[in-house]
Design an enzyme around this catalytic site. Structure first.
Site, mmCIF file in Angstrom:
data_model
loop_
_atom_site.group_PDB
_atom_site.id
_atom_site.type_symbol
_atom_site.label_atom_id
_atom_site.label_comp_id
_atom_site.label_asym_id
_atom_site.label_seq_id
_atom_site.Cartn_x
_atom_site.Cartn_y
_atom_site.Cartn_z
ATOM 1 C CG ASP A 13 82.792 2.730 -29.856
ATOM 2 O OD1 ASP A 13 82.080 3.637 -29.366
ATOM 3 O OD2 ASP A 13 82.498 1.523 -29.752
ATOM 4 C CG LEU A 15 80.453 4.795 -25.899
ATOM 5 C CD1 LEU A 15 80.110 3.666 -24.933
ATOM 6 C CD2 LEU A 15 79.816 6.085 -25.410
ATOM 7 C CB SER A 16 87.055 5.767 -28.037
ATOM 8 O OG SER A 16 88.387 6.231 -28.121
ATOM 9 N N PRO A 17 86.933 8.844 -26.245
ATOM 10 C CG PRO A 17 87.880 9.540 -24.222
ATOM 11 C CD PRO A 17 87.082 8.434 -24.829
ATOM 12 C CB SER A 19 87.669 7.367 -31.187
ATOM 13 O OG SER A 19 88.092 6.036 -31.068
#
Length: 214
Positions: A13, A15-17, A19
């Protein structure tokens, strides 16, 4: 004829750093390891709800650790990642559902540019230094319109549910299919373990061939 590539699924996603970090590392290794990397845009909010987990940013000590951690990883992994000034507005209020539906539409219609478009969205959220992703304005507008269709919504839901079935409680997760077995690896800091499972060599987050280009 060499051995058949092993399949790796990366659920992520924007919004996940973490990730983004895992995404960049695996993209660097996709032509070094004998793997078939499959990018699987997912909805972190759905996974957190399904697993009963809470976002680290909602827990003060975790949020402080995460802020410091990202500063170190920015240098170590060589990814231009930094917290947005309006972090809570971007991450916790706006959420990522629209962005992940857009990436799902990209994956359905133009999978060849999914890597670049995903990176572009991370750059906008976590770096503010957007780069061109190789997509025309007309293509982008068409995909934005398709993002609200039932086909795209259902595909994102199915991908998110698949991550949950693998045992996801956050993102990123990498699912390795090796010798008839399935291994779920959580986070961006377990790539050495992933290399072990694949029987491949781990050369750090920036392998020499990539480092020469950076």
């Amino acid at each position: 004829m060499g051995p058949v590539p092993r399949t790796l699924e990366l659920f992520y996603d924007v919004l996940s750093p973490y990730s983004w970090l895992g995404f960049e590392i695996l993209c660097r290794y996709q032509n070094i390891w004998n793997i078939n990397l499959q990018l699987r845009p997912s909805f972190l909010g759905g996974i957190m709800k399904d697993s009963g987990n809470k976002a680290p940013a909602l827990i003060p000590r975790k949020a402080q650790y995460m802020a410091n951690d990202i500063k170190v990883l920015r240098q170590h992994v060589q990814v231009p990642i930094q917290f947005p000034k309006d972090f809570f507005s971007v991450i916790l209020e706006k959420g990522s559902l629209s962005a992940m539906r857009f990436l799902t539409a990209v994956n359905l219609e133009h999978p060849e540019v999914l890597e670049n478009v995903s990176r572009e969205l991370w750059m906008r959220v976590w770096s503010r230094a957007a780069e061109k992703a190789g997509m025309s304005a007309e293509q982008a507008q068409g995909l934005l319109e398709k993002s609200s269709t039932s086909k795209v919504k259902n595909q994102l839901k199915e991908t998110t549910e698949a991550a949950c079935r693998y045992g996801a409680f956050g993102l990123p997760i990498t699912v390795a299919h090796v010798d008839g077995q399935t291994h779920m690896v959580f986070g961006s800091d377990r790539m050495e373990l992933l290399a072990y499972l694949l029987g491949e060599k781990w050369m750090g987050p920036v392998p020499p061939a990539v480092n020469a280009r950076l």
